[in-house]
Design an enzyme around this catalytic site. Sequence first.
Site, PDB file in Angstrom:
ATOM      1  N   GLU A   1      17.174 -42.308  47.749  1.00  0.00           N
ATOM      2  CA  GLU A   1      16.386 -42.842  48.855  1.00  0.00           C
ATOM      3  C   GLU A   1      14.985 -43.260  48.371  1.00  0.00           C
ATOM      4  O   GLU A   1      14.459 -44.281  48.792  1.00  0.00           O
ATOM      5  CB  GLU A   1      16.285 -41.785  49.969  1.00  0.00           C
ATOM      6  CG  GLU A   1      16.180 -42.373  51.353  1.00  0.00           C
ATOM      7  CD  GLU A   1      16.574 -41.379  52.444  1.00  0.00           C
ATOM      8  OE1 GLU A   1      16.987 -40.257  52.130  1.00  0.00           O
ATOM      9  OE2 GLU A   1      16.463 -41.763  53.616  1.00  0.00           O
TER      10      GLU A   1
ATOM     11  N   CYS B   1      17.187 -30.221  61.409  1.00  0.00           N
ATOM     12  CA  CYS B   1      18.525 -29.619  61.300  1.00  0.00           C
ATOM     13  C   CYS B   1      18.554 -28.176  61.770  1.00  0.00           C
ATOM     14  O   CYS B   1      19.550 -27.706  62.297  1.00  0.00           O
ATOM     15  CB  CYS B   1      19.005 -29.679  59.864  1.00  0.00           C
ATOM     16  SG  CYS B   1      19.056 -31.346  59.240  1.00  0.00           S
TER      17      CYS B   1
ATOM     18  N   GLU C   1      15.405 -46.408  46.494  1.00  0.00           N
ATOM     19  CA  GLU C   1      15.620 -47.516  47.426  1.00  0.00           C
ATOM     20  C   GLU C   1      14.284 -47.972  48.017  1.00  0.00           C
ATOM     21  O   GLU C   1      14.012 -49.172  48.145  1.00  0.00           O
ATOM     22  CB  GLU C   1      16.576 -47.077  48.548  1.00  0.00           C
ATOM     23  CG  GLU C   1      16.972 -48.219  49.485  1.00  0.00           C
ATOM     24  CD  GLU C   1      17.835 -47.747  50.649  1.00  0.00           C
ATOM     25  OE1 GLU C   1      18.293 -46.592  50.632  1.00  0.00           O
ATOM     26  OE2 GLU C   1      18.031 -48.560  51.582  1.00  0.00           O
TER      27      GLU C   1
ATOM     28  N   GLU D   1      30.478 -37.811  61.779  1.00  0.00           N
ATOM     29  CA  GLU D   1      30.132 -38.568  60.578  1.00  0.00           C
ATOM     30  C   GLU D   1      31.274 -38.559  59.566  1.00  0.00           C
ATOM     31  O   GLU D   1      31.619 -39.586  58.993  1.00  0.00           O
ATOM     32  CB  GLU D   1      28.867 -37.987  59.946  1.00  0.00           C
ATOM     33  CG  GLU D   1      28.346 -38.802  58.777  1.00  0.00           C
ATOM     34  CD  GLU D   1      27.192 -38.130  58.059  1.00  0.00           C
ATOM     35  OE1 GLU D   1      27.103 -36.888  58.088  1.00  0.00           O
ATOM     36  OE2 GLU D   1      26.377 -38.843  57.460  1.00  0.00           O
TER      37      GLU D   1
ATOM     38  N   GLU E   1      34.397 -45.634  57.452  1.00  0.00           N
ATOM     39  CA  GLU E   1      33.885 -46.135  56.170  1.00  0.00           C
ATOM     40  C   GLU E   1      33.662 -45.023  55.145  1.00  0.00           C
ATOM     41  O   GLU E   1      33.384 -45.298  53.988  1.00  0.00           O
ATOM     42  CB  GLU E   1      32.601 -46.948  56.379  1.00  0.00           C
ATOM     43  CG  GLU E   1      31.433 -46.195  56.979  1.00  0.00           C
ATOM     44  CD  GLU E   1      31.392 -46.232  58.499  1.00  0.00           C
ATOM     45  OE1 GLU E   1      32.461 -46.389  59.124  1.00  0.00           O
ATOM     46  OE2 GLU E   1      30.304 -46.059  59.067  1.00  0.00           O
TER      47      GLU E   1
ATOM     48  N   CYS F   1      19.902 -39.410  56.962  1.00  0.00           N
ATOM     49  CA  CYS F   1      20.727 -38.221  56.760  1.00  0.00           C
ATOM     50  C   CYS F   1      21.100 -37.509  58.055  1.00  0.00           C
ATOM     51  O   CYS F   1      21.918 -36.603  58.052  1.00  0.00           O
ATOM     52  CB  CYS F   1      20.103 -37.251  55.772  1.00  0.00           C
ATOM     53  SG  CYS F   1      18.337 -37.212  55.826  1.00  0.00           S
TER      54      CYS F   1
ATOM     55  N   SER G   1      17.942 -46.492  55.531  1.00  0.00           N
ATOM     56  CA  SER G   1      18.317 -46.360  54.137  1.00  0.00           C
ATOM     57  C   SER G   1      19.834 -46.449  54.051  1.00  0.00           C
ATOM     58  O   SER G   1      20.548 -45.927  54.905  1.00  0.00           O
ATOM     59  CB  SER G   1      17.845 -45.007  53.611  1.00  0.00           C
ATOM     60  OG  SER G   1      18.576 -44.671  52.457  1.00  0.00           O
TER      61      SER G   1
ATOM     62  N   LYS H   1      27.866 -34.104  62.477  1.00  0.00           N
ATOM     63  CA  LYS H   1      28.493 -34.186  61.156  1.00  0.00           C
ATOM     64  C   LYS H   1      30.010 -34.275  61.276  1.00  0.00           C
ATOM     65  O   LYS H   1      30.682 -34.804  60.399  1.00  0.00           O
ATOM     66  CB  LYS H   1      28.117 -32.966  60.310  1.00  0.00           C
ATOM     67  CG  LYS H   1      26.657 -32.928  59.897  1.00  0.00           C
ATOM     68  CD  LYS H   1      26.377 -33.854  58.734  1.00  0.00           C
ATOM     69  CE  LYS H   1      24.889 -33.901  58.391  1.00  0.00           C
ATOM     70  NZ  LYS H   1      24.575 -35.039  57.495  1.00  0.00           N
TER      71      LYS H   1
END
Lengths: 398, 171, 657
Positions: free
Chosen positions: C325, C584, C328, C414, C419, C352, C372, C411
């Site tokens: 990250e 989190c 990037e 996710e 993908e 994230c 990102s 999650k």
Amino acid sequence: MNDKKTARNEGIILREIDVDAILIKVLKEDREDILREVTDSKLKGRGGAGFSTGRKWSLAAEARSDQKYIICNADEGEPGTFKDRVLLTDYTDALLAGMTIAGYAVGAESGIIYLRGEYVYMIDHIHDRIKNRYENKLLGDNIAGKKGFVFNITVRLGSGAYVCGEETALIESLEGQRGEPRNRPPFPVTCGFMGKPTVVNNVETFITALHILDKGAEWFKKFGTDKSTGTKLFSISGDCAKPGVYEFPLGITVKEVLTHIGARDAKAVQVGGASGRCVAHDEFESTLAFEDISTGGSIIVFGPHRDMLAVARNFMEFFAEESCGQCTPCRYGVEALLEGIEMLEQRKCSMKYLNELLGLCETMQVTSKCGLGQSAPNAFMSILKNFKHEILSRDSAR
Amino acid sequence: MLASERDQLKTEIWEMARKYDHHRSGLMPVLQHVQRKYRYISPEAMQESAGAFHIHPVEVYGVVSFYSFLSTKPKGKFIIRLCRTISCEMTGKAVIARQLENDLGITFGETTKDGMFTLEYTNCLGMCDSGPALLVNDEIYTEVTPESVADIIESYVRKFGASVTEEKKHE
Amino acid sequence: MTTKNSDTTNDIATKNSGSNHDNDRSPIAQRKFRMPEIMDAKDHGTSVKIVIDDNEMEVPFGTTILDAARLMNIKIPTLCHHEDLCVAGVCRICVIEIEGQRNLQASCSYPITQPMKIHTYSARVRKARRHILDLMLKHHYGECYSCIRNNNCELQSLAKEHGVDFYRFGHITAPKHQVDRSSYSVVRDMNKCILCRRCVRTCIDLQEVGVLEAVNRGNKTEIVTFMNMPLGDVVCINCGQCINRCPVSALHANDPRNEIWAAIDDPSKHVIIQTAPSPRAAIGECFGRPAGQSYTRQLNTALRRCGFDKVFDTNFTADLTIMEEATELLVRLEKALVDGDKKVVLPQFTSCSPGWVKFLEHFYPDMIDHLSSCKSPQQMFGALLKTWYAEKAGIDPKDIVTVALMPCSAKKFECNRPEMHDSGFKDVDYGLTAREMAGMIHEAALDLPNLPPSDFDNPVGEASGAGLIFGASGGVMEAALRTAVEIVTGVKTENIFENLEIMPVRGFEGIRYYEIPITQTAKVPAILSKALKAKSFDFLKGATLKVAVVHGTANARRVMEDIKAGGKFSHCHFIEFMACPGGCLGGGGQPIPTSPEIRKARARAIYSEDRSLGLRKSHENPSVIKIYKEFLKGGPCGYESHHLLHTHYLKRGSKIV
């Protein structure tokens, strides 16, 4: 738009007056004098809750705010109540002038009439009268030549929800919310529509206040009792010869009313609509006044042949549907009472459970969030108290 | 819904919302307008209103579902609302209800197949001194009798030249 | 080198997860108890003398009775009240008796404005509470022992405390609603719902997502999605905050425990679990321990005893995330500043938090290019396990089952995104919450806090404190700065920030903004030589790095609106967004209950664990350096990384149907 079918008597409210002249006269007085006069008259809110109008106006007048609102509660949804229908159609100008004076006394520039959706057929008439008053400079800027006094009135429609007659639910509805009553305090006089000080009064209250400011508090106090001054409109329906809207001084006994309307053989009278209580024969000497049987003016007469359990069912079905569903005691309590009525209909209710339900009624009265939930069990309680024998001895043929 | 109709709906909602400065206090008038004009408040209309007032669609749904005069399902051109509260019940609401069902060929809560009439119960109409009472859209009818039910229905059918609703089938 | 102080005077309103007086956008209906409106100037700041159950006290004018009672350590039962949410006053369990008043009052919403005598358990109060509980239980379907919230249910506790021994008004015997299992993350079982509306206030007010609302009225009232559509089809971001605040099990996470046990029991499967720092800092709460203690190494032992073949630390891929990250970001900055590329999108957003990602996809679909392209640490780990690790360990990736212990319900969604199959398999098979993990450990009859500690498995055992602090809001930013500042300036981060603690980005302020002027620059290190064209970071000299930290989607909405309007945050370079209040550690998969205090304690646990580590910067992690040498040979943002560690996003939009 005269409502010719409705029987009525002449009184101090139900009479023709020169509305505009009174308005012009009152607007020449000081705000403090107006507030004092209304307070001195001991006028109590005509919607049913009976809060002192003078005090309500004074609190709102004291509140400091850039904006204040005057709201007319024309959400007349209480079963058996239709006096506001008559006032809204036949005494529209008196209402508009009463609201204007309230605006002047409180320091509000905006008035809103919250008209129940069921009365949509009146809206053109009300709009006409409002337009007429704007044209005559009795609404808008510099009313009646009084420099700097601005008051505007708009009409907003309800959409079929009885609970919106509760003032904070009404405000929620105006704000585009579900009509769920708010926690009180704070009360609307300090934190109402848009969070601003707001006076919410019944149609009849505004009109009565206009009459008081015309003739004075002393004159008003000549009618009624010490604690319940003045006269009050009653909507009378059910098993009687002459249903209609009547004006009686407060403190009149149930019996006197029944005589007047031709219902001498009545078995019971529901005073105050679905949220009121059922008064049986032995209480007919009681008076209709805030200190005795308090009411918004609904009187429903039950003749000797009426099945009182069916009456209780009708009322409970009404509340099951019209509860906002927000707080537990009202949402589920009404349902439990309705199920209790079913058990009684099937003659399968134990005395223990019936007493449990009556205990639940007390809980609902003291724990519900708003007036609707607090008064929802009244009909059940009073009918079961007064007609327990009739209900428990129902035969299977029914 | 046709694309043009959807654009029209969108324009109306946003124009009305602008009058209220896109403040939520304008939500009810917008919904009442949509209900009146389109006979229901479609999911599109709710989402569009939500956008116009910067609130969530589910909040609009919450509001629509709260009020008995607002509906998420299409209603008939004329909504007949019969008062079922105590005073009207005591003056013979049940008989009127039966006659309405028979004459329209539907039961309460339903809409005739031609989309002309929806039959509903409502709570107190404030006509307790002259019941039974019913409301057809914005018009009030009092002291309704079983005979006058047919006349009331007929007057609307004639007014809008619709075909007479089908006879209720007898088994 | 100097750093500028954090800008604490944000010019847009923020919601702190640390206090409950921040309901600036709460629906007006729900903030009616707020006192400033009622407060008369003469009463301002005055105190009122009250007596609660014979205890006398002076409280500030406008204090609610409930707050006053808590100040006196007097317990009043509550249900619809929640510290994170504005007041509703709907359940009526907290009613108390005020002397001289006919009606009982809800203590959560009744402000004290005059002296009064209060009784919290008088006969009338007790009777009323029993009735209210009986009415709720009448409609609460099911039996406690078949319920996921058994032993952690507020209704159950209240029933016990109030001596409920039979269903006074009956009990529903058949379910009324179909259980909505359409969402990968959240299961909605309205048969359990008692209409406290905490979820509504969470979804509309706290998170401003707007999925759940009360509809209909009277006894037909229920909590539904828009048009009662399946939760999987609406704009739900799966943050699970509603789960954390549901007093019963009307909302709970989609539980994969049985599938995971089955995998463990299947000898042909190699079952790997990765554990994130937040559940480790909170799972002790499920074992009766107070919040604020991490059980990382005890958990390792427990997981092995449960039968997991390998236990890895998600912090390893958190370190990788930082490398990717940060690179990037530097690439974007180089393109913008050196190449003058107008198409470069800044600020870069962290990616994230899967709740945040879906929030952006729904509500700001035109701005997904800001995200990102890095996968979350969970997904990076999954992709690496079924490629790099499989190869190293000589196991066919089809036999590998990857489980992720996460603080998060999103999650679960996710890992099911289509993908996320870059390894050729489903990269992560199951997302497991801290609550479900505790359940497995209970089922294995292990006493977690008292187990002997053990280490993570190799070859990816090493992780830095930078990865660890991902668990707290501001952690990703701090981890990124620990690396980026050092790489760009060549100065050891600890020489700039004492103890390597970048305090301005820490805390619970809803939106935090921070500027770092770059006064000196270094050469581009070898590891980034492929990603960047420049040989040195001179192109950043004299620039000021502007960053922000945002948690809770309500705050995210404010920042996004500010960016759209070209405000202060549009000039940021890098912004950390976390969907959940507190980050989190306040995730939707964490132990229930949650409160500002509990979240603060968890943050303390995480930061103290970080302090105890020697390795606290991602780029210094030898395992990270090794994997770039051995496997991700293109370096950060290189060819292999791009294939396995990066992803793309969907423009979902918020229109339904």
